[in-house]
Design an enzyme around this catalytic site. Structure first.
Site, PDB file in Angstrom:
ATOM      1  N   HIS A  70     -26.841  20.847   0.379  1.00 58.12           N
ATOM      2  CA  HIS A  70     -28.003  21.064  -0.490  1.00 58.12           C
ATOM      3  C   HIS A  70     -28.672  19.743  -0.812  1.00 58.12           C
ATOM      4  CE1 HIS A  70     -24.648  20.456  -3.442  1.00 58.12           C
ATOM      5  NE2 HIS A  70     -25.564  19.799  -4.120  1.00 58.12           N
ATOM      6  N   HIS A 117     -29.987  14.044  -5.696  1.00 53.03           N
ATOM      7  CA  HIS A 117     -28.962  13.680  -4.721  1.00 53.03           C
ATOM      8  C   HIS A 117     -29.014  14.583  -3.490  1.00 53.03           C
ATOM      9  CE1 HIS A 117     -26.499  16.741  -7.036  1.00 53.03           C
ATOM     10  NE2 HIS A 117     -26.051  17.039  -5.826  1.00 53.03           N
ATOM     11  N   GLU A 168     -23.530  13.118  -2.443  1.00 53.10           N
ATOM     12  CA  GLU A 168     -22.354  13.935  -2.751  1.00 53.10           C
ATOM     13  C   GLU A 168     -21.728  14.339  -1.418  1.00 53.10           C
ATOM     14  OE1 GLU A 168     -23.202  17.638  -4.776  1.00 53.10           O
ATOM     15  OE2 GLU A 168     -21.089  18.018  -5.222  1.00 53.10           O
TER      16      GLU A 168
END
Lengths: 134, 134
Positions: B7, B79, B130
């Site tokens: 994502h 992010h 991430e």
């Protein structure tokens, strides 16, 4: 309307250093750099299984990412590019909804040779959005 | 090492307004908001054909996105989450290459219930990364 994420673009001050980091530290598959003087950037593509990341370094005097790198000297996330089936339909719908298309407000030819437009980040909660017809 | 983009996360100051914009102006398929108090955010998922965008709004006192929104009051790109096959192998490789894992330096359970870690944006040209094992 929104289709696939075509790419996520990251602006970097030093493309060679970023390539080394993405290749060696993150183990990514990075392309050779391509200078796109008509777009004011040199670009490296990171091919991922479902989409790609583009690393952008300014090229020439009037790079469209120069101001971003002045504000963010280390680099940062610059824009997200979404695909649409019909960019004319998309543009008309967006304008009718009050969204602003950057520049002349008309379509341009993007870095991939396809018709693109950029939408004003103030209309989209600080995110610069590129729309590309594929 | 890097797999799919799981994502792209966008921080927004007003989730209801952002949902309306993504649904009505951009014609995206947006989920119901989910409060994740243990992660300090309320999240909305935008499902795209090849990946997803997550809209994040701060929740509670110590939201991990509060500082970002103080710096970027309109919101912005927060992010990118990449998938890996084996997060232990990824963590050990990243540390050996000198990259810093945020927090304790150890794995946590992410918003999807999978093991995750966040990498220091200073080691990745201003982009917060991430890493999630799927």
């Amino acid at each position: 309307m929104l289709g696939r994420i075509n790419h996520v673009a990251l602006a970097v001050p030093d493309l060679a250093a970023a390539v080394a980091t993405y290749r060696d530290t993150l183990g990514a598959d990075v392309s050779q750099p391509q200078a796109l003087p008509e777009h004011g950037v040199t670009v490296v593509f990171i091919e991922l299984p479902n989409t790609k990341v583009e690393l952008l370094e300014p090229l020439g005097e009037d790079s469209p990412i120069a101001a971003f790198l002045e504000k963010n000297p280390s680099g940062g996330m610059h824009h997200i590019c979404y695909e649409v089936d019909d960019i004319i339909v998309a543009r008309d719908h967006l304008k009718q909804q009050g969204a602003r298309v950057l520049g002349s407000g008309e379509l341009k030819t993007g870095a991939h040779g396809k018709p693109v437009m950029f939408l004003h980040p103030k209309d989209f909660f600080g995110t610069l959005i590129e729309i590309e017809q594929v």
